[in-house]
Design an enzyme around this catalytic site. Structure first.
Site, PDB file in Angstrom:
ATOM      1  N   HIS A 297       0.863  -1.196   0.000  1.00 15.99           N
ATOM      2  CA  HIS A 297       0.000   0.000   0.000  1.00 15.99           C
ATOM      3  C   HIS A 297       0.889   1.232   0.000  1.00 15.99           C
ATOM      4  O   HIS A 297       1.947   1.224   0.630  1.00 15.99           O
ATOM      5  CB  HIS A 297      -0.898   0.013   1.246  1.00 15.99           C
ATOM      6  CG  HIS A 297      -2.076   0.924   1.126  1.00 15.99           C
ATOM      7  ND1 HIS A 297      -1.970   2.279   1.350  1.00 15.99           N
ATOM      8  CD2 HIS A 297      -3.344   0.695   0.753  1.00 15.99           C
ATOM      9  CE1 HIS A 297      -3.157   2.826   1.157  1.00 15.99           C
ATOM     10  NE2 HIS A 297      -4.009   1.908   0.783  1.00 15.99           N
TER      11      HIS A 297
ATOM     12  N   ASP B 263      -7.995  -5.300   0.001  1.00 15.77           N
ATOM     13  CA  ASP B 263      -8.484  -6.133  -1.106  1.00 15.77           C
ATOM     14  C   ASP B 263      -8.143  -7.600  -0.947  1.00 15.77           C
ATOM     15  O   ASP B 263      -8.627  -8.435  -1.708  1.00 15.77           O
ATOM     16  CB  ASP B 263      -7.883  -5.611  -2.423  1.00 15.77           C
ATOM     17  CG  ASP B 263      -8.409  -4.222  -2.740  1.00 15.77           C
ATOM     18  OD1 ASP B 263      -7.600  -3.299  -2.873  1.00 15.77           O
ATOM     19  OD2 ASP B 263      -9.642  -4.070  -2.805  1.00 15.77           O
TER      20      ASP B 263
HETATM   21  C1  SDX Z   1      -6.274   0.155  -2.806  1.00 14.44           C
HETATM   22  O1  SDX Z   1      -4.508   4.679  -2.024  1.00 14.44           O
HETATM   23  C2  SDX Z   1      -5.399   4.027  -1.379  1.00 14.44           C
HETATM   24  O2  SDX Z   1      -5.744   4.362  -0.289  1.00 14.44           O
HETATM   25  C3  SDX Z   1      -5.998   2.839  -2.112  1.00 14.44           C
HETATM   26  C4  SDX Z   1      -6.986   2.014  -1.320  1.00 14.44           C
HETATM   27  C5  SDX Z   1      -8.250   2.789  -1.038  1.00 14.44           C
HETATM   28  O3  SDX Z   1      -8.972   2.397  -0.094  1.00 14.44           O
HETATM   29  O4  SDX Z   1      -8.568   3.722  -1.826  1.00 14.44           O
HETATM   30  O5  SDX Z   1      -6.422   1.606  -0.096  1.00 14.44           O
HETATM   31  C6  SDX Z   1      -7.425   0.782  -2.104  1.00 14.44           C
HETATM   32  O6  SDX Z   1      -6.039   0.488  -3.932  1.00 14.44           O
HETATM   33  C7  SDX Z   1      -5.416  -0.850  -2.077  1.00 14.44           C
HETATM   34  C8  SDX Z   1      -4.181  -1.326  -2.936  1.00 14.44           C
HETATM   35  C9  SDX Z   1      -4.682  -2.387  -3.898  1.00 14.44           C
HETATM   36  N1  SDX Z   1      -3.651  -2.740  -4.878  1.00 14.44           N
HETATM   37  C10 SDX Z   1      -3.005  -3.920  -4.832  1.00 14.44           C
HETATM   38  O7  SDX Z   1      -3.171  -4.762  -3.954  1.00 14.44           O
HETATM   39  C11 SDX Z   1      -2.075  -4.161  -6.009  1.00 14.44           C
HETATM   40  C12 SDX Z   1      -0.733  -4.731  -5.491  1.00 14.44           C
HETATM   41  N2  SDX Z   1      -0.053  -3.679  -4.727  1.00 14.44           N
HETATM   42  C13 SDX Z   1       0.964  -2.922  -5.465  1.00 14.44           C
HETATM   43  O8  SDX Z   1       0.616  -2.677  -6.806  1.00 14.44           O
HETATM   44  C14 SDX Z   1       1.465  -1.715  -4.662  1.00 14.44           C
HETATM   45  O9  SDX Z   1       1.714  -2.147  -3.389  1.00 14.44           O
HETATM   46  C15 SDX Z   1       0.627  -0.452  -4.595  1.00 14.44           C
HETATM   47  C16 SDX Z   1       0.234   0.051  -5.940  1.00 14.44           C
HETATM   48  C17 SDX Z   1      -0.614  -0.690  -3.792  1.00 14.44           C
HETATM   49  C18 SDX Z   1       1.466   0.620  -3.898  1.00 14.44           C
HETATM   50  O10 SDX Z   1       2.554   0.840  -4.707  1.00 14.44           O
HETATM   51  P1  SDX Z   1       3.607   2.024  -4.377  1.00 14.44           P
HETATM   52  O11 SDX Z   1       3.223   2.765  -3.158  1.00 14.44           O
HETATM   53  O12 SDX Z   1       3.828   2.817  -5.631  1.00 14.44           O
HETATM   54  O13 SDX Z   1       4.868   1.214  -3.936  1.00 14.44           O
HETATM   55  P2  SDX Z   1       6.050   0.875  -4.893  1.00 14.44           P
HETATM   56  O14 SDX Z   1       5.525   0.382  -6.200  1.00 14.44           O
HETATM   57  O15 SDX Z   1       6.986   2.024  -4.889  1.00 14.44           O
HETATM   58  O16 SDX Z   1       6.684  -0.396  -4.136  1.00 14.44           O
HETATM   59  C19 SDX Z   1       7.711  -0.234  -3.206  1.00 14.44           C
HETATM   60  C20 SDX Z   1       8.505  -1.549  -3.325  1.00 14.44           C
HETATM   61  C21 SDX Z   1       8.941  -1.836  -4.761  1.00 14.44           C
HETATM   62  O17 SDX Z   1      10.107  -2.669  -4.676  1.00 14.44           O
HETATM   63  P3  SDX Z   1      11.563  -1.924  -4.830  1.00 14.44           P
HETATM   64  O18 SDX Z   1      11.539  -1.180  -6.147  1.00 14.44           O
HETATM   65  O19 SDX Z   1      11.678  -1.011  -3.630  1.00 14.44           O
HETATM   66  O20 SDX Z   1      12.534  -3.061  -4.813  1.00 14.44           O
HETATM   67  O21 SDX Z   1       7.669  -2.646  -2.934  1.00 14.44           O
HETATM   68  C22 SDX Z   1       7.483  -3.496  -4.055  1.00 14.44           C
HETATM   69  C23 SDX Z   1       7.824  -2.697  -5.297  1.00 14.44           C
HETATM   70  O22 SDX Z   1       8.262  -3.569  -6.332  1.00 14.44           O
HETATM   71  N3  SDX Z   1       6.071  -3.881  -4.037  1.00 14.44           N
HETATM   72  C24 SDX Z   1       5.627  -5.112  -4.288  1.00 14.44           C
HETATM   73  C25 SDX Z   1       4.225  -5.052  -4.100  1.00 14.44           C
HETATM   74  N4  SDX Z   1       3.868  -3.800  -3.775  1.00 14.44           N
HETATM   75  C26 SDX Z   1       5.017  -3.078  -3.735  1.00 14.44           C
HETATM   76  N5  SDX Z   1       6.267  -6.254  -4.642  1.00 14.44           N
HETATM   77  C27 SDX Z   1       5.487  -7.343  -4.818  1.00 14.44           C
HETATM   78  N6  SDX Z   1       4.138  -7.361  -4.650  1.00 14.44           N
HETATM   79  C28 SDX Z   1       3.478  -6.241  -4.296  1.00 14.44           C
HETATM   80  N7  SDX Z   1       2.152  -6.243  -4.144  1.00 14.44           N
END
Ligand code: SDX
Length: 445
Positions: free
Chosen positions: A321, A379
């Site tokens: 998140h 989710d």
């Molecule tokens: C919702 O914003 C809100 O409040 C949203 C929400 C709401 O109520 O409105 O809470 C609802 O959208 C919840 C989130 C649902 N999405 C998912 O579950 C999809 C999977 N999650 C990822 O896509 C991700 O965690 C996000 C999009 C939710 C957040 O991404 P960020 O904040 O842009 O984080 P990032 O991409 O910069 O990740 C930081 C690190 C990265 O690795 P490094 O580059 O540091 O090595 O964490 C890794 C990312 O690759 N990472 C993950 C991951 N999420 C982040 N690696 C594997 N699996 C994941 N799910």
């Protein structure tokens, strides 16, 4: 009944001190005000930055940028705290209901018994949609994704209810707000029925918000509908959990669309479109697809490996998140609700739930996830519940949109009433071609 909404006066932001920026290339300094919140981190007011130092800020994805002054929802991502108008989400999920929570988000205070009764009655008596709208559905293929139908139908509401699109009129804003909150379950249930080839079911005024929606979704003319109080309570609680969440992508979309003066129906349709994305509200659908793709506990390590592989676009859906670097408090309530629903439905030892819990256990003990503070989000469990209730995965984000409409509408009203409100218009870091003269066609190589 015309409900007069008293816009809450926006008190000046409490207390101010400042930070000093120094441009080492020119030696120039600029003092910027530091604004103090009621709770949470202070913010640097950079509105004078360009005029003062000639620079923009750069923050793709707005990871550290506050877009507005809001009183609606507060999140402490490190502590896993979520407050609606100051009330913890766990307490609202336990003791409140969705209509009361909707009133709270809209008006800022928990309603008295009379206020709650009046509000619920007003919403109830707006749940029917213009009968002409039913023909609008006929233009879609039956296999259209319900979120595509929601985008289209909600956007079209401004063609049916143009008597509540003047955003400068507080009464029209209120009517449009009530219409949107009231009609979303009806429109969503109609999208579901249309995809099934079943007739639309009209709302019933004697039913509560969530049970009304479940009846519109699952009743058929061929027999009397027998609803479950446990499932209606679970649906109502799921709506509470999804109602608002600060300045997330879809809420920011609604605010940005609304900042141009667009009508509320168009703004909410824009929010629905943004929510559809798998990185946002579409994640609940993606989680279940992922769990079915994993299929067996033995394959979990393979998918954990993929989630960690930078060359693989796969991510563990329902994990991570932008704000929560701790357990999403909604996920905990969702996990408990999952057990209640499965018990009510007599589903024991659900293999998908067992797989999800094993996946969570393994991920939470893996250094990659621990180091990046990746926890299950709202989710992760919702899809399991919704599937058990009889919804196809394509309807999961639609249910999220029903609930989030309350938050979108509350945030939209707050933006319109904000005396500092102006059209949202970010700037950029331009890295394209500098000025150059036109080249005639016969001179190009
Ligand atoms: C919702 O914003 C809100 O409040 C949203 C929400 C709401 O109520 O409105 O809470 C609802 O959208 C919840 C989130 C649902 N999405 C998912 O579950 C999809 C999977 N999650 C990822 O896509 C991700 O965690 C996000 C999009 C939710 C957040 O991404 P960020 O904040 O842009 O984080 P990032 O991409 O910069 O990740 C930081 C690190 C990265 O690795 P490094 O580059 O540091 O090595 O964490 C890794 C990312 O690759 N990472 C993950 C991951 N999420 C982040 N690696 C594997 N699996 C994941 N799910």
């Amino acid at each position: 009944m015309a409900i007069k909404v008293e816009p809450k006066p926006m008190p000046a932001v409490a207390g101010q001190d400042s930070v000093t920026l120094q441009d080492h290339s020119t030696g120039k300094k600029l003092d910027l005000p530091l604004l103090t919140p009621s709770v949470g981190p202070k913010v640097i007011d950079i509105r004078k930055l360009y005029s003062g130092l000639g620079y923009f800020t750069f923050d793709p994805g707005y990871t550290a940028t506050g877009s507005c002054d809001s009183k609606i929802t507060y999140i402490d991502g490190d502590q896993g705290v979520l407050l609606y108008r100051g009330y913890p989400i766990e307490e609202l999920a336990e003791h409140s209901d969705f209509m009361e929570t909707a009133y709270l988000l809209l008006y800022g205070e928990l309603p008295t018994a009379q206020q709650k009764n009046d509000f619920t009655r007003s919403i109830t008596y707006h749940t029917m949609v213009h009968e002409q709208l039913t023909t609008f559905y006929r233009g879609f293929r039956r296999d259209a994704h319900p979120m595509a139908v929601m985008c289209g139908v909600v956007g079209a509401l401004s063609a049916f209810y143009h008597d509540s699109t003047d955003i400068s009129d507080p009464h029209q804003r209120l009517v449009a707000s009530y219409r949107l909150i009231a009609k979303m379950p009806t429109i969503a249930a109609m999208a579901f029925k249309y995809s099934l080839g079943q007739p639309f079911v009209y709302p019933r005024n004697e039913l509560g918000y969530a049970e009304n929606f479940l009846r519109m979704a699952f009743a058929v003319p061929a027999e009397d509908y027998k609803g479950s109080a446990v499932l209606a309570k679970a649906m109502d609680r799921i709506f509470i959990l999804h109602a608002d969440h600060e300045q997330n992508a879809s809420t920011s979309t609604v605010r940005l669309a609304g900042s141009s003066g667009a009508n509320p129906f168009a703004c909410i349709a824009a929010g629905i479109a943004s929510l559809w994305g798998p990185a946002h509200g579409g994640a609940n659908e993606a989680v279940l697809k992922m769990l079915y793709e994993i299929g067996d506990k033995k394959r979990i390590p393979e998918f954990i490996k993929r989630a960690k592989d930078k060359d693989d676009p796969f991510r563990l859906m329902g994990f991570g998140h932008r704000v929560y670097k701790n357990y999403d408090p909604r996920a905990k309530v969702m996990q408990r609700t999952c057990r209640e629903v499965l018990d009510e439905l007599g589903v024991h030892d659900d293999p998908i739930l067992a797989l999800a819990m094993e996946l969570e256990r393994i991920a939470l003990s893996d250094e990659y996830f621990i180091e990046r503070k990746l926890y299950p989000n709202v989710d992760f469990y919702s899809g399991i519940i919704l599937k058990a209730m009889g919804f196809p995965t394509s309807m999961f984000t639609v249910l999220f949109a029903i609930a989030r409409t309350v938050g979108w509408v509350a945030q939209w009203n707050e933006m319109i009433e904000d005396p500092d409100q102006k059209i949202g218009r970010p700037r950029q870091l331009y890295t394209g071609a500098p000025r150059r003269p036109y080249v005639a066609l016969d001179k190009r190589r």
